[in-house]
Design a protein around this motif. Structure first.
Motif, PDB file in Angstrom:
ATOM      1  N   LYS A 256       0.829  -1.205   0.000  1.00  0.00           N
ATOM      2  CA  LYS A 256       0.000   0.000   0.000  1.00  0.00           C
ATOM      3  C   LYS A 256       0.866   1.259   0.000  1.00  0.00           C
ATOM      4  O   LYS A 256       0.617   2.206  -0.744  1.00  0.00           O
ATOM      5  N   ASN A 257       1.837   1.264   0.894  1.00  0.00           N
ATOM      6  CA  ASN A 257       2.769   2.404   1.011  1.00  0.00           C
ATOM      7  C   ASN A 257       4.153   1.861   1.304  1.00  0.00           C
ATOM      8  O   ASN A 257       4.349   1.225   2.343  1.00  0.00           O
ATOM      9  N   ARG A 258       5.075   2.086   0.428  1.00  0.00           N
ATOM     10  CA  ARG A 258       6.395   1.474   0.556  1.00  0.00           C
ATOM     11  C   ARG A 258       7.225   2.207   1.611  1.00  0.00           C
ATOM     12  O   ARG A 258       8.170   2.947   1.301  1.00  0.00           O
ATOM     13  N   LEU A 259       6.849   1.945   2.866  1.00  0.00           N
ATOM     14  CA  LEU A 259       7.511   2.584   3.992  1.00  0.00           C
ATOM     15  C   LEU A 259       8.672   1.727   4.481  1.00  0.00           C
ATOM     16  O   LEU A 259       8.608   0.493   4.485  1.00  0.00           O
TER      17      LEU A 259
ATOM     18  N   ASP B 184       5.784  11.358   6.390  1.00  0.00           N
ATOM     19  CA  ASP B 184       6.132  11.557   4.982  1.00  0.00           C
ATOM     20  C   ASP B 184       5.417  12.777   4.411  1.00  0.00           C
ATOM     21  O   ASP B 184       5.887  13.393   3.488  1.00  0.00           O
TER      22      ASP B 184
ATOM     23  N   LEU C 152       3.055   7.611   7.757  1.00  0.00           N
ATOM     24  CA  LEU C 152       2.438   8.338   6.634  1.00  0.00           C
ATOM     25  C   LEU C 152       2.417   9.826   6.913  1.00  0.00           C
ATOM     26  O   LEU C 152       2.671  10.647   6.008  1.00  0.00           O
TER      27      LEU C 152
ATOM     28  N   HIS D 244       1.335   2.677  11.237  1.00  0.00           N
ATOM     29  CA  HIS D 244       1.310   3.010   9.817  1.00  0.00           C
ATOM     30  C   HIS D 244       0.980   4.497   9.618  1.00  0.00           C
ATOM     31  O   HIS D 244       1.626   5.191   8.813  1.00  0.00           O
TER      32      HIS D 244
END
Length: 436
Positions: free
Chosen positions: A205-208, A436, A433, A429
């Motif tokens: 979903k989010n390349r964290l 960022d 986010l 998560h």
């Protein structure tokens, strides 16, 4: 549903839920320990956040594992008083040691959770290590008690009574080592792939960075465990062949004693006709699996009274499922190791992340199948060769209602655990986010 079936179903449900909670609670401390160790080595705050997040998960599973384990201990006495009357004085030692390991784990976990700013950094790190060691020891002691039921030792059975009891011999029975290493390795494999799969979902979903590092840590344990599992399984199978030949025969639906016995892959057992339909047969491989010799004789179910056969189809299908999943996870372990050292770009590919997501529940499905093989494969004995399960049943009526109640309680408890974990994951998560 009669009382006997209800009692067995209640134990099955209780064990099925507890084993998941216990495995995660036993393995996750090693993940949080490694994350904190990496933080202290690199000063990367991502590792610190990961260690703290996983520590909260460890606390949740420690609590539910303690509750579900307590329920199981009460059920042994309430549902199977005939068993506990004789077995309690014999195999009580591993349970007492398990209690000691549990208290050590609880103390160390408390220091870890509340000592972030109160303890020296190295001291705090090693409290996490103590949590992990105590958790594994706890699992080994419990498995030792179960192994005693499969390979009773440490007493003489005279006129329906146990005499000359030796608790040390009972604890270190002939099955304890093979069962213990097989279960511990399975726990690391299942938990590692489950954690990696959950973080793979979030990473897609989010390349964290935090999810990438979580996947790497989880798979570092899971890949090694998955590759060790076939070796462990081979040792466990040889132990079963020696100590419980009827169980081994049920694994493979091996009805007739024969030399160069074939290993059966798949198939549908027909107990009445004593054959397996639609199976792939590898001549000699069951002989090798059981005795290390392709030409060795393997006892078939025909050697045992039919009323002492385990439920062959259930044991056969569970064993096949366990082995199939084990081979799949071992393949993923090979891919991870190749990617780590030769093909690092694989680790961020969608196909790899989707494979991890697919594998998320598989380890625990294999563990459930393995426990079905262990417990159902021992039937009709509760103490193998000594006492039959039916003979130890409580005379108390209404067990069906306790079975329904326990099942409902565990379903609610599982829902609460999933909700708590989801809440923690979403908070972590969201934090990254927003940064960022």
């Amino acid at each position: 549903m009669d009382e006997f079936l209800a009692a067995r179903m209640q134990m099955g449900v209780s064990l099925g839920f507890h084993i998941v909670f216990a495995c995660i609670g036993m393995v996750m401390p090693w993940f949080m320990f490694l994350a904190e160790w990496k933080w202290q080595r690199t000063n990367n705050p991502v590792y610190l956040d990961l260690a703290k997040a996983w520590a909260k998960g460890v606390a949740i599973f420690f609590a539910v594992g303690a509750v579900s384990g307590t329920v199981l201990s009460f059920e042994l006495g309430m549902l199977w008083p005939g068993f506990m009357e004789h077995a309690g004085p014999i195999f009580g030692m591993p349970f007492s040691w398990e209690g000691t390991a549990f208290f050590l784990e609880a103390i160390a976990l408390g220091l870890f959770l509340y000592g972030w700013k109160r303890l020296n950094r190295k001291v705090h790190l090693y409290t996490g290590l103590v949590v992990g060691i105590a958790g594994v020891l706890s699992g080994i002691f419990v498995v030792s008690a179960n192994a005693w039921m499969n390979a009773p030792a440490g007493f003489d059975w005279v006129n329906g009574q146990a005499e000359n009891i030796d608790p040390v011999k009972a604890m270190f029975n002939k099955a304890w080592f093979s069962q213990a290493h097989h279960m511990i390795i399975a726990a690391f494999s299942a938990t590692g792939f489950a954690v990696a799969g959950i973080h793979a979902i979030l990473y897609l979903k989010n390349r964290l960075e935090i999810h990438a590092k979580a996947i790497t840590i989880a798979l570092s344990f899971a890949a090694v465990a998955a590759l060790l599992q076939p070796i462990s399984g081979d040792l466990a199978a040889k132990s079963v062949a020696k100590l419980q030949p009827a169980k081994l025969a049920a694994f493979e639906s091996h009805f007739e004693t024969s030399e160069r016995a074939p290993l059966i892959i798949g198939g549908i057992p027909d107990v009445e006709k004593r054959e397996v339909k639609y199976a792939i047969k590898l001549p000699g491989f069951l002989s090798f699996l059981a005795h290390g010799d392709f030409n060795a004789e393997v006892k078939g179910l025909e050697e045992f009274p039919e009323d002492e056969w385990p439920p062959v189809p259930i044991v056969h299908y569970s064993f096949q499922l366990m082995v199939a999943i084990g081979m799949f996870l071992a393949l993923l372990g090979v891919i991870f190791l190749i990617a780590t050292y030769k093909k690092k770009h694989w680790l961020v590919k969608r196909w790899w992340l989707k494979l991890l997501i697919l594998a998320t529940p598989f380890g625990f499905i294999a563990i459930q199948a393995g426990w079905i093989v262990t417990e159902v494969g021992r039937q009709p004995w509760i103490i193998y060769g000594i006492m039959k399960t039916r003979d130890s049943l409580t005379p108390m009526p209404g067990i069906q209602y306790t079975f329904y109640t326990i099942t409902a309680v565990y379903l609610v408890l599982s829902f609460v655990v999933v909700w708590l974990l989801s809440r923690q994951i979403k908070m972590l998560h969201s934090k990254y986010l927003s940064n960022d």
